[in-house]
Design a protein around this motif. Structure first.
Motif, PDB file in Angstrom:
ATOM      1  N   UNK A 109     -38.382  76.868  41.385  1.00 25.52           N
ATOM      2  CA  UNK A 109     -39.371  75.971  42.111  1.00 25.52           C
ATOM      3  C   UNK A 109     -39.268  75.744  43.651  1.00 25.52           C
ATOM      4  N   UNK A 110     -40.233  76.039  44.556  1.00 31.07           N
ATOM      5  CA  UNK A 110     -40.179  75.756  45.849  1.00 31.07           C
ATOM      6  C   UNK A 110     -41.004  74.568  46.193  1.00 31.07           C
ATOM      7  N   UNK A 111     -40.520  73.686  46.806  1.00 31.44           N
ATOM      8  CA  UNK A 111     -41.344  72.380  47.138  1.00 31.44           C
ATOM      9  C   UNK A 111     -41.247  72.375  48.647  1.00 31.44           C
ATOM     10  N   UNK A 112     -42.690  72.244  49.160  1.00 34.32           N
ATOM     11  CA  UNK A 112     -42.714  71.927  50.622  1.00 34.32           C
ATOM     12  C   UNK A 112     -43.222  70.493  50.968  1.00 34.32           C
ATOM     13  N   UNK A 113     -42.322  69.697  51.712  1.00 35.90           N
ATOM     14  CA  UNK A 113     -42.452  68.514  52.148  1.00 35.90           C
ATOM     15  C   UNK A 113     -42.319  68.264  53.593  1.00 35.90           C
ATOM     16  N   UNK A 114     -42.421  66.818  53.903  1.00 35.80           N
ATOM     17  CA  UNK A 114     -42.547  66.704  55.418  1.00 35.80           C
ATOM     18  C   UNK A 114     -41.987  65.364  55.802  1.00 35.80           C
ATOM     19  N   UNK A 134     -41.504  68.215  60.241  1.00 42.17           N
ATOM     20  CA  UNK A 134     -41.347  67.181  59.261  1.00 42.17           C
ATOM     21  C   UNK A 134     -40.252  66.312  59.909  1.00 42.17           C
ATOM     22  N   UNK A 135     -39.928  65.141  59.294  1.00 38.68           N
ATOM     23  CA  UNK A 135     -38.923  64.295  59.747  1.00 38.68           C
ATOM     24  C   UNK A 135     -37.453  64.886  59.608  1.00 38.68           C
ATOM     25  N   UNK A 136     -36.788  64.482  60.561  1.00 37.04           N
ATOM     26  CA  UNK A 136     -35.327  65.235  60.761  1.00 37.04           C
ATOM     27  C   UNK A 136     -34.325  65.235  59.444  1.00 37.04           C
TER      28      UNK A 136
END
Length: 175
Positions: A109-114, A134-136
């Motif tokens: 699974x690849x998950x892309x978040x921010x 994205x947040x640090x």
């Protein structure tokens, strides 16, 4: 989490069978425009959409996992062939269900978040990706940080990395 070297990118993304995208801040710039009736409007990037559509054409599964349910997000998912899980917090509580439904393990699974609410999922999947803005804290738990910002081509960048790593990019272009 240690970042991957450029030479390792192909082997990392070659494993992907399911790509999960957060919506606000990943598929959009994170802005919501409210009209005079109180409806929230979102702007999606066309190139991101084509990237996700191409993933589905290559036989990959695409999922939107978002804390905020919206008609705009559901319409976008329909347009690109993605399934939506919306109104979910904490997001990681749904991972077991998603794994079973798509018959994948966490490493596929690849998950892309921010943002901060994405960290729980990112810590549990094989390929956690943060968008450039994205947040640090999110960048710290990711293996890859996109060159593009959320809503400005980050999703397309990830889709291309997956397709090229798996040898599907050229086949799609030749269709």
């Amino acid at each position: 989490m240690a970042k991957i070297m450029k030479s390792e990118i192909k082997s990392l993304f070659k494993k992907v069978k399911l790509t999960i995208f957060d919506v606000d801040g990943v598929l959009t710039k994170g802005e919501i425009i409210y009209d005079s009736q109180g409806w929230g409007l979102k702007i999606f990037n066309v190139k991101d959409g084509l990237g996700m559509f191409l993933l589905t054409k290559a036989g990959m599964r695409v999922v939107f996992l978002t804390a905020k349910d919206s008609k705009a997000g559901r319409h976008r998912a329909r347009d690109v062939g993605a399934k939506v899980y919306a109104g979910i917090l904490p997001k990681e509580t749904l991972l077991s269900t998603i794994r079973k439904e798509y018959r994948v393990n966490n490493s596929q699974i690849c998950f892309v978040g921010d943002d901060l609410i994405d960290i729980g999922v990112m810590k549990r999947v094989g390929i956690p990706v943060a968008v450039a803005d994205a947040a640090t804290e999110v960048k710290k738990v990711s293996l890859y940080v996109t060159h593009c910002k959320g809503g400005e081509g980050a999703a397309r960048e990830v889709c291309e990395l997956i397709l090229k790593s798996q040898g599907a990019w050229e086949k799609l272009l030749n269709r």
